[in-house]
Design an enzyme around this catalytic site. Structure first.
Site, PDB file in Angstrom:
ATOM      1  N   ASP A 294      -7.670  -1.202  -4.151  1.00 32.91           N
ATOM      2  CA  ASP A 294      -8.183  -2.500  -4.582  1.00 32.91           C
ATOM      3  C   ASP A 294      -8.820  -2.397  -5.968  1.00 32.91           C
ATOM      4  O   ASP A 294      -9.578  -1.466  -6.250  1.00 32.91           O
ATOM      5  CB  ASP A 294      -9.222  -2.991  -3.561  1.00 32.91           C
ATOM      6  CG  ASP A 294      -9.839  -4.314  -3.962  1.00 32.91           C
ATOM      7  OD1 ASP A 294      -9.117  -5.328  -3.979  1.00 32.91           O
ATOM      8  OD2 ASP A 294     -11.048  -4.332  -4.271  1.00 32.91           O
ATOM      9  N   GLU A 336      -3.292  -2.512  -6.626  1.00 32.10           N
ATOM     10  CA  GLU A 336      -3.552  -3.933  -6.870  1.00 32.10           C
ATOM     11  C   GLU A 336      -3.869  -4.093  -8.358  1.00 32.10           C
ATOM     12  O   GLU A 336      -4.989  -3.846  -8.807  1.00 32.10           O
ATOM     13  CB  GLU A 336      -4.723  -4.443  -6.020  1.00 32.10           C
ATOM     14  CG  GLU A 336      -4.854  -5.957  -6.068  1.00 32.10           C
ATOM     15  CD  GLU A 336      -6.275  -6.445  -6.334  1.00 32.10           C
ATOM     16  OE1 GLU A 336      -6.458  -7.680  -6.412  1.00 32.10           O
ATOM     17  OE2 GLU A 336      -7.180  -5.621  -6.480  1.00 32.10           O
TER      18      GLU A 336
END
Length: 650
Positions: A294, A336
């Site tokens: 992330d 991401e």
């Protein structure tokens, strides 16, 4: 005073005992310089990467051999903790390195609580997930986070505990085991840029315990934070302005790029990298197949820069890739990175020094929705020309909707040059169109993080509601409903035509609509993303096999497309892919060729009947609706219609 350069905590830098000889910097390298069949499996894998691993680590951490020795010992411990089933899977996947590139792979992302209440509930629902054709399951954040200060689970207070209402780590491991038995790969988010302010490290840092403030970015005054903020863009300028937070209790300033309760980790400290890598491997050893990194572009901070995509980020990702290949080679890294495909490409690394196994195709998703509102495929075609020019080894995850908002990060310089488009005015048009404010629009969505000064609101809503299904359902208009369902299926067909892994958002398979109940929830009402995070409607899903219902039309129509894709070689990730002019500004033309199988796909992004053409030589068989075509000179497409034409060469 700046404390971020201070010595890291001793627990992960274990010094030699008094009187012991100093560690030999080349000891590991001498022991593992060349892989040998006689060495244990871990040592062979370590030896394969050792020289580069040590070089990059010591370059990043200024030759800190004690930290590196601890790091290698930690990898060995994690390997020893990996159970036999996972080791066997690692070996199978090592022998078949393209296992995750198969066209049969189909993903789904879901929230555990919304889908089935608990992890045990998800395990019980695995037969439904398989009925959807899904063999790649992404569970949205589920690690322990403080209630009301979690940013949807992205403020982790313990990387080794599951949120109590969802179950336990044992439940997660049981689910992973059940998925593995069914051939379903499990994906989990790893929030690596920051921790919750409730994390044990943060609590100790707040209390001033030695070695813990150095894990974050603590400052005694605003002098240096103000220098950072001169060059660092704000992530949430309206809901969480600024990149630092004042802590009144300890009279310190701490870096918080996202929300005040999410404290940025200092990866310039090897303790942070060592311990976060061990947390990642802990999850891998529970049976997680895909680790989603992330906000990875943010993880390295440097004064005087924008603190995004710095070279050290790529060093860290390369190190993590090697860590996985040493300890758990069956585990994939998903990055991401929210940028257009040409700019995310560095996160793939190179064939010789790979980084992420796969990345999100974010810009194509946003451009797809722009195309639907504009009814013009020019920008999408321009976008796909850039994607098609990338190496075929680059694997993207493709999707229409996800847990997050749709940000209008389009290629505005190109739009301005081509059409004279004004960025602010165009963003307003897109948001007006998809919230149903634009005359004639049947879309139903809500804006997120609206900044009236910049006209930079983002968009939220389910695929079905944005396609007009909600409005048609409400108005009980069968004509509108037929058109809206066609639009929904056309967009899914377009997603399935792209190279990479298609990922559904849970509920889209049965056309789930917006959930407005979040407006009555005090903890959620200020975050419009919850409009598409509603509870899964199992009563409506019961209609999925009834073709007379809209749920049945959407479910059965989508399953048909997925099965065609899985069975046709032209959809292989190794296929040559190109886009072409169809003679209509409303129709996107895509070609795919692999091993003599040529697919010509046409997608009508308008609400009108249109005619499109392709100069490719036939004959063609239409895969979805049937029929034989000697040529594709003039193909009539229904409103929001599409076609998959296949030519099998000699």
């Amino acid at each position: 005073m700046v404390t971020r350069r201070s010595k890291p905590a001793a627990q992960t830098r274990r010094p030699a005992a008094a009187g012991a000889p100093k560690p030999d910097p080349s000891a590991h390298l001498q022991a593992h310089a060349a892989p040998s069949p006689e060495l244990p499996l871990f040592d062979r894998r370590l030896a394969r990467h050792y020289e580069e691993l040590k070089w990059l680590y010591c370059e990043l951490y200024h030759g800190d051999i004690a930290a590196f020795d601890y790091f290698v010992d930690m990898l060995r411990r994690c390997w020893q903790d990996r159970k036999d089933d996972l080791r066997l899977q690692d070996q199978r996947r090592e022998a078949d390195p393209d296992w995750y590139r198969r066209r049969e792979l189909l993903g789904m992302m879901l929230y555990t609580n919304a889908f089935a209440g608990t992890l045990k509930g998800v395990e019980e629902k695995l037969p439904y997930i398989q009925e959807c054709g899904v063999n790649y399951l992404h569970l949205m954040p589920l690690l322990e986070s403080p209630r009301g200060r979690s940013d949807g689970g992205y403020a982790v207070s313990d990387f080794r505990r599951v949120q109590p209402e969802l179950g336990t780590m044992a439940d997660l491991e049981s689910l992973a085991d059940a998925c593995r038995e069914r051939g379903v790969s499990l994906c989990l988010d790893f929030v690596m840029n920051h921790t919750s302010e409730d994390h044990d490290w943060a609590r100790r840092a707040r209390a001033g315990e030695p070695g813990y403030r150095e894990r974050y970015f603590f400052y005694d005054s605003w002098d240096i934070p103000r220098e950072f903020e001169k060059t660092v863009p704000q992530v949430f300028p309206t809901t969480a302005p600024g990149s630092f937070t004042w802590l009144e209790d300890c009279r310190q300033v701490v870096m918080t790029n996202f929300y005040p309760y999410q404290w940025d980790l200092n990866y310039a400290n090897p303790v942070v990298f060592n311990d976060m890598t061990e947390n990642l491997l802990y999850l891998a050893n529970r049976g997680i197949d895909v680790i989603r990194l992330d906000a990875v572009p943010y993880i390295w901070k440097e004064l005087g820069t924008n603190c995004r995509n710095l070279p050290q980020v790529h060093t860290l990702v390369r190190l993590m890739r090697m860590v996985c290949e040493i300890v758990c080679p069956g585990v994939l890294l998903l990055g991401e990175v929210v940028m257009e495909p040409a700019k995310v490409a560095p996160y793939f690394g190179t064939p010789e020094k790979p980084q992420c196994h796969m990345l999100y195709n974010v810009t194509t998703m946003a451009t797809t929705w722009h195309t639907l509102a504009a009814g013009d495929v020019s920008l999408l075609r321009h976008q796909m020309e850039a994607v098609c020019a990338l190496p075929r080894d680059f694997l993207f995850l493709n999707y229409l909707r996800c847990h997050d908002d749709i940000g209008w990060g389009l290629d505005y310089p190109w739009l301005r040059e081509r059409f004279g488009t004004d960025e602010v005015a165009h963003k307003k048009y897109l948001n007006d169109y998809f919230t149903g404010k634009w005359p004639g629009s049947d879309s139903r969505g809500e804006t997120y993080n609206d900044d009236p000064r910049l006209g930079d609101a983002r968009l939220c809503g389910t695929t079905a509601s944005l396609c007009g299904v909600e409005a048609a359902d409400y108005e009980q208009d069968p004509f509108k409903l037929e058109r809206a369902v066609s639009c929904d299926l056309m967009l899914h067909a377009w997603m399935l035509t792209q190279s990479g892994i298609p990922v559904l958002y849970s509920g889209d398979e049965v056309g789930q609509l917006n959930d407005y109940s979040y407006h009555q929830d005090g903890e959620k009402r200020d975050d419009s993303r919850y409009i598409h995070r509603g509870a899964f409607q199992w009563d409506l899903a019961e209609l999925r096999r009834d073709p007379s219902t809209r749920q049945g039309k959407q479910f059965l129509g989508l399953r048909r497309l997925e099965e065609l894709r899985a069975g046709e070689p032209a959809f292989d990730a190794r296929a040559d892919v190109w886009v072409f002019d169809t003679g209509s500004p409303h129709v996107l033309g895509v070609g795919r060729w692999y091993q003599g199988h040529k697919l010509i796909a046409l997608f009508n992004f308008s609400s009108h009947f249109v005619t499109a053409s392709s100069g490719e030589a036939g004959p063609f068989e239409e895969l979805v609706y049937g029929g034989r075509f000697d040529s594709l000179d003039r193909v009539e497409l229904y409103p929001y219609g599409f076609a998959w034409f296949l030519h099998r060469g000699e």
